[in-house]
Every structure is written in C-alpha cells, then in structure tokens.
Design an enzyme around this catalytic site. Structure first.
Site, short mmCIF file in Angstrom:
data_model
loop_
_atom_site.label_atom_id
_atom_site.label_comp_id
_atom_site.label_asym_id
_atom_site.label_seq_id
_atom_site.Cartn_x
_atom_site.Cartn_y
_atom_site.Cartn_z
N ASP A 19 0.85 -1.19 0.00
CA ASP A 19 0.00 0.00 0.00
C ASP A 19 0.89 1.24 0.00
O ASP A 19 2.04 1.20 0.42
CB ASP A 19 -0.89 -0.02 1.25
CG ASP A 19 -2.01 0.99 1.17
OD1 ASP A 19 -2.34 1.40 0.05
OD2 ASP A 19 -2.54 1.37 2.23
C1 FPP Z 1 4.31 -10.37 -8.73
C2 FPP Z 1 3.88 -9.23 -7.90
C3 FPP Z 1 3.87 -9.38 -6.43
C4 FPP Z 1 3.57 -8.10 -8.53
C5 FPP Z 1 3.06 -6.92 -7.86
C6 FPP Z 1 3.16 -5.73 -8.78
C7 FPP Z 1 2.03 -4.78 -8.55
C8 FPP Z 1 0.93 -4.72 -9.53
C9 FPP Z 1 2.02 -3.98 -7.52
C10 FPP Z 1 0.95 -2.98 -7.28
C11 FPP Z 1 0.53 -3.07 -5.88
C12 FPP Z 1 -0.42 -2.01 -5.49
C13 FPP Z 1 -1.69 -1.79 -6.23
C14 FPP Z 1 -0.07 -1.34 -4.40
C15 FPP Z 1 -0.94 -0.35 -3.76
O1 FPP Z 1 -0.45 0.94 -3.93
P1 FPP Z 1 -1.53 2.04 -4.25
O2 FPP Z 1 -1.54 2.25 -5.73
O3 FPP Z 1 -2.84 1.63 -3.64
O4 FPP Z 1 -0.97 3.30 -3.52
P2 FPP Z 1 -1.81 4.35 -2.68
O5 FPP Z 1 -2.24 3.62 -1.44
O6 FPP Z 1 -0.83 5.45 -2.42
O7 FPP Z 1 -2.96 4.78 -3.54
#
Ligand code: FPP
Length: 294
Positions: free
Chosen positions: A41
C-alpha cells in the site's frame, strides 16, 4: 575531494551492512514467525511525495518486497503472503489498471528467472484470488509460475491478486455448497425440498450434510497456509500501524546503541581502547541512523 566523498560513502556502506548483520544476529535468536503477510500500500502516495515518474513507486515497492522476501527466507519464515492487487483496484481508471497489469506480468516473469529469490530459496508460488478477473496474459503467467514452482518445498509465497476477503468467503461458501449439493439433493430425494438453508432443527443424521465452518475453511484460498502471525501494511497512515511505525523509529537508535555497546563489550576482550572505539562507533551509528530516518 572526490576521493574523500567516495571514502565516506564506502564507510557509510560498511556501517550499514555491519548494522544489518548485528540486527540479523539479534533477530535470529528470537522465535521466528511461521507466516508473515504484507499488504502492499502507499505506492502512489510515495511516488507523489518523492515527485517520481508515474508508476515508479510500484517498482520501488516491488524491489523493497523482494528484499523483505530475502530476509524472510534467510530467517526461515515458511509462509509469506503478499496482498498485491484487490478486486477494488479494478475500479481505477482503465489506463492505470492496464499499467498495473503490465507491471504484474513483468514482475511475474522476473520471479520466474533462474536467479530469482523464489528459485534461489526453493519457494513455491501460489496465486490466490479470483484469477478469472485478471487479463489473460497475467493469468497465464500466474498459472505458469504456479506450475514451474509446484515442486519447491522449502517455503511458500502466496500472492493475492484480484483478491478481497469478502470475495474469498463467498467463493468458499459457494464451493462448500457445491460439494454438499449432491448429498443434500440425495437427502431431499423424498421430495421434501429442504434447500441449503432451512429454518428449524436438523435430525441427528442430517447434521453431516450441513455446511460447517471446517467445510468453508477448506475452500478458502489460503487453506494450505496457517493463519498469519504478523500482518504488515506498508504506508504510514493505517490505524495503529502508523503509531507503531513512530515507535519503531524512536526505538531504533536506542536499539542500535545497545547492540553496538553490547558487541563492543563482548569483543573488547579487556582492551579498553577497543571498548571505547566500540562505544564511539555506537554513538556514530545512532547519529547516522537519525540522520537518514525522515
Ligand atoms: C508479482 C507481484 C507481487 C507483482 C506486484 C506488482 C504490482 C501490480 C504492484 C501494485 C501493488 C499495489 C496496487 C499497491 C498499492 O499501492 P496504491 O496504488 O494503492 O498506492 P496508494 O495507497 O498510495 O494509492
């Protein structure tokens, strides 16, 4: 001037790796959790805060995750779960979802490389969630990764994608119903038509056909893993976890001083110069640490 700068960077690097070793020694003495879960996150907020290029936070988040995995497997943690992409995340703009899918595909390919952490530590990879919701290339890559690592038995990495806990419960209940369906329809062949849920009590011999908690648990995505001992949610604004982060930051310099002091006493072997040097080193380490913690 350049040489001095290089020397300072080198000393700083040595200090950091020595500190890591100290902390590693201390942690490996204590009980090692069996299952650690990470909720990824705060990547976008990090990108914004550091004024990075769009998407850079996700890449940095992924490499931080890889370092954490390395530490986990070095310590002998058997199960690691990563909550990487929730069903709610699909509600983001189509461009953002597409770029996250592309990134996921890239990272799955990375995980599959021979020299990856997964292969170096003999880790079995499991993708959990409603994989049907993923784009086809990502779903196929996830299936390939599960197949390629199926025989690895030293540790398990569960990657939750297209996952939400309520969806997991719904999926498990549906699967349990399907499993019990034949038994119940057999039972109802008299034409009474009980259905799955019925008001009133059951006869003793009917009880075996009722869905129990163990049936549902059996069909949870994470059924093969024990419940997590620790859940770590990155980003600093979660309830209580944010406070815990503050506590860790305040406690760390004291811990470092304590570690270095203890080590200097243990290894000084009666040599008071070495003892003093150790203490100076301890104070220096604490100051350095304080200066790098934002
Ligand atoms: C193989 C593997 C483990 C791959 C993972 C790669 C991947 C798609 C990661 C994204 C993770 C994610 C949506 C994180 C949340 O940050 P956010 O965008 O919600 O950030 P915020 O909380 O600041 O909005």
């Amino acid at each position: 001037m350049e040489r001095i700068r290089e020397r300072v960077i080198q000393i700083y690097g040595n200090l950091v790796s020595l500190l890591q070793k100290c902390i590693f020694c201390i942690l490996s003495v204590g009980p090692i959790p069996n299952h650690i879960a990470f909720i990824m996150d705060g990547n976008r907020r990090f990108t914004k805060k550091c004024k990075l290029m769009e998407g850079a936070g996700h890449k940095i988040g992924f490499s931080a995750l890889m370092s954490m995995l390395k530490y986990c497997y070095e310590f002998g943690v058997r199960y690691v779960t990563v909550y990487a992409f929730s069903i709610e995340n699909f509600k983001r703009s189509p461009e953002e979802v597409q770029s996250l899918m592309d990134l996921m595909l890239e990272k799955i390919e990375e995980i599959l490389k021979e020299q990856s952490i997964v292969n170096r530590y003999g880790v079995r990879v499991i993708f959990s969630g409603n994989l049907k919701l993923l784009s086809e290339p990502v779903r196929l890559a996830a299936e390939r990764a599960m197949l390629a690592t199926a025989k690895n038995s030293k540790a398990v990495l569960s990657i939750c994608v297209a996952y939400t806990s309520t969806n997991e419960i719904m999926h498990a209940v549906q699967e349990s119903c399907e499993e019990k369906w034949d038994e119940i329809t057999l039972l109802n062949s008299s034409g009474a038509g009980y259905g799955l849920i019925r008001l009133g009590g059951y006869e003793q011999d009917e009880m075996d056909h009722v869905i129990k908690l163990t049936d549902i648990e059996k069909h949870m995505y994470m059924a093969a893993a024990p419940d997590p001992d620790i859940i770590i949610r990155t980003s600093a604004n979660s309830f209580l976890l944010g406070q815990a982060k503050e506590a860790v930051i305040k406690a760390s310099p004291i811990l470092i001083c304590f570690v270095c002091g203890t080590f200097s006493i243990i290894f000084s072997n009666g040599n008071r110069y070495q003892y003093k040097l150790g203490l100076v080193f301890g104070v220096l380490a604490a100051v350095t640490y304080l200066s790098i913690v934002p």
